[in-house]
Design an enzyme around this catalytic site. Structure first.
Site, PDB file in Angstrom:
ATOM      1  CG  ASP A 105      -0.444   2.065   2.851  1.00  0.00           C
ATOM      2  OD1 ASP A 105      -0.082   0.898   3.034  1.00  0.00           O
ATOM      3  OD2 ASP A 105      -0.454   2.938   3.738  1.00  0.00           O
TER       4      ASP A 105
HETATM    5  N1  URA Z   1       3.715   3.596   6.099  1.00  0.00           N
HETATM    6  C1  URA Z   1       2.406   3.707   5.761  1.00  0.00           C
HETATM    7  O1  URA Z   1       1.563   3.990   6.595  1.00  0.00           O
HETATM    8  N2  URA Z   1       2.080   3.496   4.484  1.00  0.00           N
HETATM    9  C2  URA Z   1       2.969   3.206   3.510  1.00  0.00           C
HETATM   10  O2  URA Z   1       2.597   3.034   2.349  1.00  0.00           O
HETATM   11  C3  URA Z   1       4.317   3.099   3.887  1.00  0.00           C
HETATM   12  C4  URA Z   1       4.650   3.301   5.196  1.00  0.00           C
END
Ligand code: URA
Length: 247
Positions: A105
């Protein structure tokens, strides 16, 4: 890397290995200007000039395997319609076109691989391979035994239940807890949604391990080339053959 001439022909899409062998035996293949008619020879497809019937085949691109410690505030795509910074902005001096292996993310930090090795990317991201990803999640509140047990067993998310996860409570103080969470799936915002589901939203998330590799002490925003041993480990952990077997 040296590989057999008939494999270089096959990799370049010139002919199947068997058909390539026939081309070689019939004297239609030159390596660096010299006709090669025996089958045992090896070439480096990145540097050797290979011709079939006098026509040179395209040189193979150097395979790159890069580990980046992604900081928050970067998207894990090659371009962003909103004009935000992308992880590629952090790679200096990489001429080859590399792609992120999976996603983190915008706000998530940590270990991100980038490569131009398509089959390895496919193997590392395909759900059937179940590659392990390990995260450090700082969460709001302190989950009790029951909440941790739910997280471990699998929670129900909008896109279905999660598979069992490995979860350790590393630290709990001042109304926040640090969890280590290892999962074998890769759904969108999965760790954030899992923690939310047990009533403990994520305040900070970083990935420390991927496919058996560890981020170690790589500083945020910095990248490094993987060692041959690390690439071998990724191949092993995804059930791909090693470089040596593929020659
Ligand atoms: N899980 C999440 O919530 N975000 C990420 O970036 C990777 C795994």
């Amino acid at each position: 890397m040296l590989i057999r001439l008939q494999k270089a022909l096959a990799d370049a899409g010139v002919a199947s290995r068997r058909a390539g062998e026939k081309l070689i035996i019939s004297g239609r293949v030159r390596v660096n200007g010299l006709v090669v008619t025996c089958l045992g020879g090896k070439v480096d497809p990145r540097t050797d000039t290979i011709e079939v019937d006098g026509k040179a085949i395209e040189k193979a691109e150097r395979k790159r395997y890069i580990m980046l410690n992604k900081p928050a505030g970067y998207v894990t795509t090659v371009s962003d319609p909103q004009g935000r910074k992308t992880v590629l902005d952090l790679l200096a001096g990489v001429e080859e076109r590399v792609y992120p292996v999976g996603r983190l993310d915008y706000d998530t930090e940590g270990l991100l691989l980038l490569t131009n090795d398509g089959p390895l990317t496919f193997a590392l991201t395909h759900p059937s391979r179940g590659v392990e990803k390990r995260y450090l999640a700082l969460v709001e509140g302190i989950p009790g035994d029951e909440a941790l047990a739910r997280l471990k067993a699998g929670v129900i998310l909008a896109d279905g239940p999660t598979a069992p996860a490995r979860v350790r409570l590393l630290r709990a103080k001042e109304g926040q807890a640090l969890l280590e969470i290892a999962i074998h799936e890769g759904r969108t915002r999965q760790v954030r949604r899992m923690c939310e589901a047990i009533g403990h939203p994520v305040l900070h998330l970083s990935r420390t391990h991927f496919g058996g590799l560890s981020l170690g002490k790589l500083p945020a925003g910095r990248s490094r080339e993987l060692s041959e041993k690390e690439v071998g480990l990724l191949r092993k952990n995804t059930g791909l053959n090693t470089g040596r077997e593929s020659t």
